[in-house]
Design an enzyme around this catalytic site. Sequence first.
Site, PDB file in Angstrom:
ATOM      1  N   CYS A  92       0.846  -1.187   0.000  1.00 19.12           N
ATOM      2  CA  CYS A  92       0.000   0.000   0.000  1.00 19.12           C
ATOM      3  C   CYS A  92       0.889   1.247   0.000  1.00 19.12           C
ATOM      4  CB  CYS A  92      -0.892  -0.020   1.233  1.00 19.12           C
ATOM      5  SG  CYS A  92      -1.743   1.525   1.557  1.00 19.12           S
ATOM      6  N   GLU A  93       0.645   2.119  -0.937  1.00 18.14           N
ATOM      7  CA  GLU A  93       1.492   3.315  -1.025  1.00 18.14           C
ATOM      8  C   GLU A  93       1.199   4.321   0.081  1.00 18.14           C
ATOM      9  OE1 GLU A  93      -0.856   6.090  -4.256  1.00 18.14           O
ATOM     10  OE2 GLU A  93       0.518   4.580  -5.002  1.00 18.14           O
ATOM     11  N   HIS A  94       0.108   4.150   0.803  1.00 18.60           N
ATOM     12  CA  HIS A  94      -0.217   5.094   1.878  1.00 18.60           C
ATOM     13  C   HIS A  94       0.543   4.799   3.164  1.00 18.60           C
ATOM     14  CE1 HIS A  94      -4.340   5.653  -0.257  1.00 18.60           C
ATOM     15  NE2 HIS A  94      -3.385   6.354  -0.823  1.00 18.60           N
ATOM     16  N   HIS A  95       0.746   3.502   3.481  1.00 17.00           N
ATOM     17  CA  HIS A  95       1.380   3.137   4.749  1.00 17.00           C
ATOM     18  C   HIS A  95       2.599   2.243   4.572  1.00 17.00           C
ATOM     19  CE1 HIS A  95      -2.956   3.831   5.645  1.00 17.00           C
ATOM     20  NE2 HIS A  95      -2.425   4.574   6.606  1.00 17.00           N
ATOM     21  N   GLN A 153      -5.137  -0.658  -4.356  1.00 19.86           N
ATOM     22  CA  GLN A 153      -5.833  -1.737  -5.053  1.00 19.86           C
ATOM     23  C   GLN A 153      -6.685  -1.226  -6.210  1.00 19.86           C
ATOM     24  OE1 GLN A 153      -7.805  -4.567  -2.509  1.00 19.86           O
ATOM     25  NE2 GLN A 153      -9.276  -5.107  -4.086  1.00 19.86           N
ATOM     26  N   HIS A 159      -5.917  -6.024   3.414  1.00 24.77           N
ATOM     27  CA  HIS A 159      -4.954  -4.943   3.584  1.00 24.77           C
ATOM     28  C   HIS A 159      -4.496  -4.870   5.036  1.00 24.77           C
ATOM     29  CE1 HIS A 159      -5.707  -2.810  -0.333  1.00 24.77           C
ATOM     30  NE2 HIS A 159      -6.687  -3.687  -0.301  1.00 24.77           N
ATOM     31  N   CYS A 202      -3.177  -2.441   6.439  1.00 17.29           N
ATOM     32  CA  CYS A 202      -3.529  -1.145   7.023  1.00 17.29           C
ATOM     33  C   CYS A 202      -4.949  -1.175   7.595  1.00 17.29           C
ATOM     34  CB  CYS A 202      -3.355  -0.007   6.020  1.00 17.29           C
ATOM     35  SG  CYS A 202      -4.263  -0.199   4.498  1.00 17.29           S
TER      36      CYS A 202
END
Length: 195
Positions: free
Chosen positions: A85-88, A126, A154, A156
């Site tokens: 995941c590019e956010h976390h 995703q 996920h 996250c």
Amino acid sequence: MAVDRDRVAALVRELLEAIGEDPERPGLKLTPDRVADAYVDFFAGVGADPSASLSRTISVSRGPAPETLPSGAVMLRDIRFRSMCEHHLLPFRGHAHIAYLPGEQVVGLGALPRVVDVLAARPQVQERLGEQIADTLDEGLDARGVLVVLDAEHECVTMRGGRQPDASTVTVAARGAFVDPAQRAELFSLLGGPR
């Protein structure tokens, strides 16, 4: 562009210090190198061409077995994938289900997981991953329709925030004939319920 392994190792060492750990203690001494090696693998798709595996197609009418021309969709289910995941920068993993309505050309079934693998091996979300897979197949094949369903868990969601260990996310990307819900209804029934 390849992952800068040495730089990743140095940054992991700095991260360990930033969280109050001692990167020289026995349990952590090799961690920067281990993480760097893992990142080389996790992000091998950055800069790679996902359509490369689609370059070898087979003519259905003039190929080695013209009598095998499919009259409907070709579907490959349960392609395992993992991404970050590019956010976390936490992993997500699941199954991809891919279907396409062939035109004159088909591709070997092994090419479909390779497209997924290349696109998943980069920082991702995703929703975009499914769209990128659908675009790659739509542009790389003469398919009359493409459908990509991703079902993933996920970290996250399961490890932080709401901490929902059984939650999964399902996304759908459709091109061509499969944009029409009636056209893709049969494919959804073939997928069945959650796995």
